[in-house]
Design a protein around this motif. Structure first.
Motif, PDB file in Angstrom:
ATOM      1  N   GLY A 220       0.822  -1.205   0.000  1.00  0.00           N
ATOM      2  CA  GLY A 220       0.000   0.000   0.000  1.00  0.00           C
ATOM      3  C   GLY A 220       0.853   1.250   0.000  1.00  0.00           C
ATOM      4  N   GLY A 221       1.851   1.298   0.894  1.00  0.00           N
ATOM      5  CA  GLY A 221       2.731   2.458   0.958  1.00  0.00           C
ATOM      6  C   GLY A 221       3.530   2.648  -0.316  1.00  0.00           C
ATOM      7  N   ARG A 222       3.892   1.559  -0.945  1.00  0.00           N
ATOM      8  CA  ARG A 222       4.670   1.609  -2.187  1.00  0.00           C
ATOM      9  C   ARG A 222       3.865   2.209  -3.334  1.00  0.00           C
ATOM     10  NH1 ARG A 222       9.369  -1.208  -3.664  1.00  0.00           N
ATOM     11  NH2 ARG A 222       9.666  -1.284  -5.924  1.00  0.00           N
ATOM     12  N   ASN A 223       2.563   2.036  -3.299  1.00  0.00           N
ATOM     13  CA  ASN A 223       1.721   2.441  -4.422  1.00  0.00           C
ATOM     14  C   ASN A 223       0.857   3.676  -4.166  1.00  0.00           C
ATOM     15  OD1 ASN A 223       1.884   0.194  -6.663  1.00  0.00           O
ATOM     16  ND2 ASN A 223       1.925  -0.874  -4.703  1.00  0.00           N
ATOM     17  N   MET A 224       0.888   4.219  -2.959  1.00  0.00           N
ATOM     18  CA  MET A 224       0.075   5.400  -2.659  1.00  0.00           C
ATOM     19  C   MET A 224       0.567   6.612  -3.437  1.00  0.00           C
ATOM     20  SD  MET A 224      -0.449   4.816   1.449  1.00  0.00           S
ATOM     21  CE  MET A 224      -0.972   6.485   1.827  1.00  0.00           C
ATOM     22  N   VAL A 225      -0.363   7.421  -3.899  1.00  0.00           N
ATOM     23  CA  VAL A 225      -0.061   8.627  -4.673  1.00  0.00           C
ATOM     24  C   VAL A 225      -0.382   9.858  -3.834  1.00  0.00           C
ATOM     25  CG1 VAL A 225      -0.601   9.960  -6.750  1.00  0.00           C
ATOM     26  CG2 VAL A 225      -0.590   7.456  -6.844  1.00  0.00           C
ATOM     27  N   PHE A 226       0.552  10.815  -3.770  1.00  0.00           N
ATOM     28  CA  PHE A 226       0.279  12.063  -3.059  1.00  0.00           C
ATOM     29  C   PHE A 226      -0.398  13.043  -4.011  1.00  0.00           C
ATOM     30  CE2 PHE A 226       1.639  16.350  -1.642  1.00  0.00           C
ATOM     31  CZ  PHE A 226       0.915  16.366  -0.465  1.00  0.00           C
ATOM     32  N   TYR A 227      -1.493  13.662  -3.554  1.00  0.00           N
ATOM     33  CA  TYR A 227      -2.306  14.504  -4.438  1.00  0.00           C
ATOM     34  C   TYR A 227      -2.178  15.993  -4.143  1.00  0.00           C
ATOM     35  CZ  TYR A 227      -4.287   9.998  -5.580  1.00  0.00           C
ATOM     36  OH  TYR A 227      -4.423   8.694  -5.977  1.00  0.00           O
ATOM     37  N   GLY A 228      -1.178  16.372  -3.367  1.00  0.00           N
ATOM     38  CA  GLY A 228      -0.978  17.778  -3.055  1.00  0.00           C
ATOM     39  C   GLY A 228      -0.162  18.488  -4.112  1.00  0.00           C
ATOM     40  N   LYS A 229       0.519  19.556  -3.704  1.00  0.00           N
ATOM     41  CA  LYS A 229       1.263  20.374  -4.659  1.00  0.00           C
ATOM     42  C   LYS A 229       2.449  19.619  -5.241  1.00  0.00           C
ATOM     43  CE  LYS A 229      -0.035  24.743  -2.462  1.00  0.00           C
ATOM     44  NZ  LYS A 229       0.431  25.957  -1.763  1.00  0.00           N
ATOM     45  N   GLU A 230       3.055  18.747  -4.408  1.00  0.00           N
ATOM     46  CA  GLU A 230       4.183  17.959  -4.902  1.00  0.00           C
ATOM     47  C   GLU A 230       3.651  16.621  -5.401  1.00  0.00           C
ATOM     48  OE1 GLU A 230       7.348  17.881  -1.926  1.00  0.00           O
ATOM     49  OE2 GLU A 230       6.255  19.472  -0.921  1.00  0.00           O
ATOM     50  N   VAL A 231       2.889  16.644  -6.482  1.00  0.00           N
ATOM     51  CA  VAL A 231       2.186  15.450  -6.952  1.00  0.00           C
ATOM     52  C   VAL A 231       3.160  14.464  -7.590  1.00  0.00           C
ATOM     53  CG1 VAL A 231       0.433  14.566  -8.531  1.00  0.00           C
ATOM     54  CG2 VAL A 231       0.033  16.687  -7.296  1.00  0.00           C
ATOM     55  N   LEU A 232       3.054  13.204  -7.193  1.00  0.00           N
ATOM     56  CA  LEU A 232       3.771  12.128  -7.866  1.00  0.00           C
ATOM     57  C   LEU A 232       2.807  11.499  -8.849  1.00  0.00           C
ATOM     58  CD1 LEU A 232       6.417  10.436  -7.930  1.00  0.00           C
ATOM     59  CD2 LEU A 232       5.301   8.854  -6.362  1.00  0.00           C
ATOM     60  N   LYS A 233       3.124  11.570 -10.125  1.00  0.00           N
ATOM     61  CA  LYS A 233       2.208  11.093 -11.146  1.00  0.00           C
ATOM     62  C   LYS A 233       2.055   9.583 -11.076  1.00  0.00           C
ATOM     63  CE  LYS A 233       3.419  14.862 -14.281  1.00  0.00           C
ATOM     64  NZ  LYS A 233       4.001  15.222 -15.585  1.00  0.00           N
TER      65      LYS A 233
END
Length: 244
Positions: A220-233
């Motif tokens: 889960g942690g490996r695949n979570m995407v951050f949706y804030g300003k520093e977005v990981l696509k």
């Protein structure tokens, strides 16, 4: 602080080079979880993701590894030397671990909430940990640690990830759901004290399902995407999914 009297003569044990080790099967199953945590910590570190959400997930595994190692060795194997106080470091490390993943989930959901709501969740995280630390130290009761894990992983992390998945279909959330289910199984087996005997008791059985749960928290942690300003696509997450 309350102390609990234990008759160690009734606890299954072995002698190795004259050293007594209590509940050796539980020591082994605890260290099995430690190995999974160490693997997860170093492999997440290889992804070199900088946002605090990812750092807190990574350190969840570090502290959970510390917790399972201390819990297995001091909290079980050498409990006759340390007494119930020997369990406290492992219990505290596990609560820090839970609070870290919970805080990572708060970062996960914050871009989808009003700023004030995100701040409230953050302060609740600090307050929760402080209260449960105090209760654990005063009572020396593992039930307090279990209640904290239920609050942090089942009520906070799980519910937050349901919200995130409904809005973003986050690829990591699905693994968190599986991890939560396995954690519930582990808690149920431990509460029911389901055992096959002293050499494979409810601690050992629950540790196996908890080890599987930790593995899915890693996915889960490996695949979570951050949706804030520093977005990981999402395509960057997909590229990082190979196990090296």
């Amino acid at each position: 602080m309350n102390e609990v009297t234990i008759d160690f003569s009734k606890v299954h044990q072995i002698q190795i080079f004259g050293v007594t080790i209590l509940e050796p099967s539980t020591v082994i199953s605890s260290l099995m979880m430690t190995v999974i945590c160490i693997y997860a910590f170093f492999h997440l570190n290889k992804l070199s993701r900088k946002h605090r959400m990812y750092t807190q997930i990574q350190y969840f595994f570090l502290f959970m590894g510390i917790a399972t190692a201390i819990g297995g060795v001091l909290g079980h194997g050498f409990l006759y030397l340390t007494g119930m106080r020997g369990k406290i470091p492992g219990w505290f490390a596990s609560m820090i671990a839970v609070a870290l993943f919970e805080r990572a989930a708060i970062w996960h959901i914050k871009p989808l909430l009003k700023d004030s709501h995100g701040k409230i969740l953050g302060w609740l995280n600090y307050l929760e940990l402080t209260i449960f630390f105090a209760l654990t130290f005063i009572t020396l009761n593992f039930v307090v640690v279990e209640v904290h894990a239920f609050y942090g992983l089942f009520l906070m992390l799980f519910l937050i990830e349901i919200y995130v998945y409904r809005h973003k279909k986050d690829p990591g959330s699905k693994y968190i759901f599986i991890a939560t289910a396995l954690g519930a199984v582990s808690a149920g087996l431990h509460a029911l004290k389901f055992s096959f005997g002293p050499w494979f008791n409810y601690n050992d059985i629950s540790h196996i399902s908890m080890g599987a749960s930790i593995w899915y928290y890693y996915l889960g942690g490996r695949n979570m995407v951050f949706y804030g300003k520093e977005v990981l696509k999402e395509e960057e997450v997909t590229e990082s999914q190979g196990f090296s």
